[in-house]
Motif scaffolding. Sequence first.
Motif, PDB file in Angstrom:
ATOM      1  N   UNK A  84       0.853  -1.185   0.000  1.00 23.54           N
ATOM      2  CA  UNK A  84       0.000   0.000   0.000  1.00 23.54           C
ATOM      3  C   UNK A  84       0.884   1.228   0.000  1.00 23.54           C
ATOM      4  N   UNK A  85       0.587   2.125  -0.936  1.00 26.42           N
ATOM      5  CA  UNK A  85       1.327   3.380  -0.977  1.00 26.42           C
ATOM      6  C   UNK A  85       0.427   4.472  -0.393  1.00 26.42           C
ATOM      7  N   UNK A  86       0.985   5.235   0.532  1.00 26.15           N
ATOM      8  CA  UNK A  86       0.192   6.295   1.176  1.00 26.15           C
ATOM      9  C   UNK A  86       0.779   7.649   0.829  1.00 26.15           C
ATOM     10  N   UNK A  87      -0.126   8.584   0.635  1.00 24.20           N
ATOM     11  CA  UNK A  87       0.352   9.954   0.454  1.00 24.20           C
ATOM     12  C   UNK A  87      -0.508  10.868   1.326  1.00 24.20           C
ATOM     13  N   UNK A  88       0.156  11.665   2.164  1.00 28.62           N
ATOM     14  CA  UNK A  88      -0.607  12.512   3.095  1.00 28.62           C
ATOM     15  C   UNK A  88      -0.295  13.988   2.851  1.00 28.62           C
ATOM     16  N   UNK A  89      -1.354  14.821   2.922  1.00 25.68           N
ATOM     17  CA  UNK A  89      -1.170  16.270   2.708  1.00 25.68           C
ATOM     18  C   UNK A  89      -1.889  17.001   3.856  1.00 25.68           C
ATOM     19  N   UNK A  90      -1.232  18.029   4.351  1.00 26.39           N
ATOM     20  CA  UNK A  90      -1.898  18.802   5.418  1.00 26.39           C
ATOM     21  C   UNK A  90      -2.889  19.780   4.766  1.00 26.39           C
ATOM     22  N   UNK A  91      -4.139  19.746   5.253  1.00 28.93           N
ATOM     23  CA  UNK A  91      -5.153  20.673   4.715  1.00 28.93           C
ATOM     24  C   UNK A  91      -5.031  22.042   5.401  1.00 28.93           C
ATOM     25  N   UNK A  92      -5.744  22.985   4.804  1.00 31.22           N
ATOM     26  CA  UNK A  92      -5.622  24.353   5.363  1.00 31.22           C
ATOM     27  C   UNK A  92      -6.117  24.429   6.812  1.00 31.22           C
ATOM     28  N   UNK A  93      -7.092  23.547   7.146  1.00 26.28           N
ATOM     29  CA  UNK A  93      -7.631  23.602   8.511  1.00 26.28           C
ATOM     30  C   UNK A  93      -6.775  22.814   9.505  1.00 26.28           C
ATOM     31  N   UNK A  94      -5.674  22.306   9.046  1.00 25.35           N
ATOM     32  CA  UNK A  94      -4.745  21.580   9.949  1.00 25.35           C
ATOM     33  C   UNK A  94      -4.953  20.080   9.939  1.00 25.35           C
ATOM     34  N   UNK A  95      -6.108  19.603   9.444  1.00 26.48           N
ATOM     35  CA  UNK A  95      -6.312  18.155   9.343  1.00 26.48           C
ATOM     36  C   UNK A  95      -5.401  17.579   8.260  1.00 26.48           C
ATOM     37  N   UNK A  96      -5.264  16.263   8.336  1.00 31.01           N
ATOM     38  CA  UNK A  96      -4.386  15.624   7.342  1.00 31.01           C
ATOM     39  C   UNK A  96      -5.240  14.766   6.427  1.00 31.01           C
ATOM     40  N   UNK A  97      -5.035  14.953   5.141  1.00 26.54           N
ATOM     41  CA  UNK A  97      -5.714  14.089   4.165  1.00 26.54           C
ATOM     42  C   UNK A  97      -4.725  13.005   3.736  1.00 26.54           C
ATOM     43  N   UNK A  98      -5.195  11.756   3.808  1.00 29.24           N
ATOM     44  CA  UNK A  98      -4.314  10.668   3.352  1.00 29.24           C
ATOM     45  C   UNK A  98      -4.994   9.896   2.237  1.00 29.24           C
ATOM     46  N   UNK A  99      -4.270   9.744   1.169  1.00 32.69           N
ATOM     47  CA  UNK A  99      -4.794   8.949   0.055  1.00 32.69           C
ATOM     48  C   UNK A  99      -3.927   7.699  -0.046  1.00 32.69           C
ATOM     49  N   UNK A 100      -4.599   6.523  -0.101  1.00 31.12           N
ATOM     50  CA  UNK A 100      -3.807   5.269  -0.186  1.00 31.12           C
ATOM     51  C   UNK A 100      -4.243   4.476  -1.403  1.00 31.12           C
ATOM     52  N   UNK A 101      -3.318   3.781  -1.920  1.00 34.41           N
ATOM     53  CA  UNK A 101      -3.653   2.921  -3.066  1.00 34.41           C
ATOM     54  C   UNK A 101      -2.866   1.627  -2.971  1.00 34.41           C
ATOM     55  N   UNK A 102      -3.493   0.569  -3.391  1.00 33.35           N
ATOM     56  CA  UNK A 102      -2.785  -0.732  -3.366  1.00 33.35           C
ATOM     57  C   UNK A 102      -2.066  -0.889  -4.688  1.00 33.35           C
TER      58      UNK A 102
END
Length: 452
Positions: free
Chosen positions: A121-139
Amino acid sequence: MRNELTKHTFGACMIVLLLSFGLMLYVLNSYLVKRNFSELKDKALYVSEILNVEGEDVLSRVHHGGDMRITVVAPDGSVLYDSHVAPDTMENHLEREEIQQALSKGEGSSQHYSQSMFQNTANYAVRLQNGDILRVSIRQDTLWHLLRNLALPMLLFLLLAALVSIILAARASRRIVDPIDRMDVENPDDRDVYDELKPFVHRLITQNQQIHRQMEAIQAEHRKQDSLRREFTANVSHELKTPLTSISGFAEIIRDGMVKDEDIPHFADNIYKEAARLMELVNDILKLSHLEDINDRPDRERTSVELNALCREVTSRLAISAEKNGISIRCDGESVNVTGVRPMLEEIIYNVCDNAIKYNRKGGWVHISTHKQDGKAVVCVRDNGIGIPQADCGRVFERFYRVNKSHSKEVGGTGLGLSIVKHGMAFHAGQIKLQSVLGEGTEISLLLPAEE
Ligand code: ADP
């Protein structure tokens, strides 16, 4: 050689093939992973843009059920949203590598092997403007997955490549070996061989020439020996025939009563003399053939022989014959030892001394002496007899050669005495020196390797 070449070439082909295959898979896999990752990053950035603009609520409004998994994590690690699993069942994500990176640097990535070695699984995480973290994963499929899926075509390809390699290797080795195979070993030509083989071919050529020369020499020697043998056989027959003709002639006229009674003893004496001559001839021929035999067996038992004592023995054996011919015979000199076959040495000395008496004159002398000179034992036999004409000196050692046939016969010579001497001396690695002045006398020296 051909099989060896084929084997090695084929081996090399297969190694190169497998290595290239491995390398190719590795490069392909790296490329795919990289491409997947950059796609994943693009998607993550795209979704984060949407979330930044639309707010996270938008996620709950869209149904998302593809391969791509979207997770939103609060800065404290608690999961706020997940596209595949209910967020409240999920553990705190604060310690996750990609989340940590995104919290500190704004973005992060990680890879996990999940469930099996065939997928990760490859994960990519980006910090959103509100401080939360968005993580997108793909197999994504791993190299093993690629290998498993490609196994059959790869095997077929490998088999085909092996087949082609073996055919090419066999062909190449045949092409390499053929010129060597075609090489005519009897008549090698250095123009149509490999440079590396030229020294070998040159050697072959020289050796062939050498063998050729040796063969010719051997053949010439055989021819010479053959003709000598034929000559000897003819001579022997002739020599044997002469006394036999006389004997049968004498016997015939006695049988036919053509001889007066009072002459019979005279004829019988002639028969006796001719028979004795025959015996002598046969004896000498046997001695010669025996000598030739042992020349082929040089291992015959040798002993240490003292030559002065041997000469004295010979002198005493010849004393009666010398006295009969009115010749004085004397032996002196120093004692000297050689290693040899005693009966043969005795025969040699006897023959030379016997000649010195036979080819002498009334009132003549024979002087035998021994000494050591330059590591050689020398037996010197001198006489003041009839001597040998200069022209005949080189030939008296030939079989049946006699300077004066009738004189030799008179004194009971067979023409073989000096031949026996020559062979016997050759057997002992000795040398013969002959000096003679017609009408004055002869000197024969026998030189043999002396013992220390
Ligand atoms: P033969 O049995 O006839 O004596 P040899 O081979 O012993 O034969 O000698 C060859 C010939 O050499 C003789 O016939 C003789 O003519 C000559 N010869 C050998 N020794 C002497 C010598 N000491 N003096 C003179 N002539 C010799």
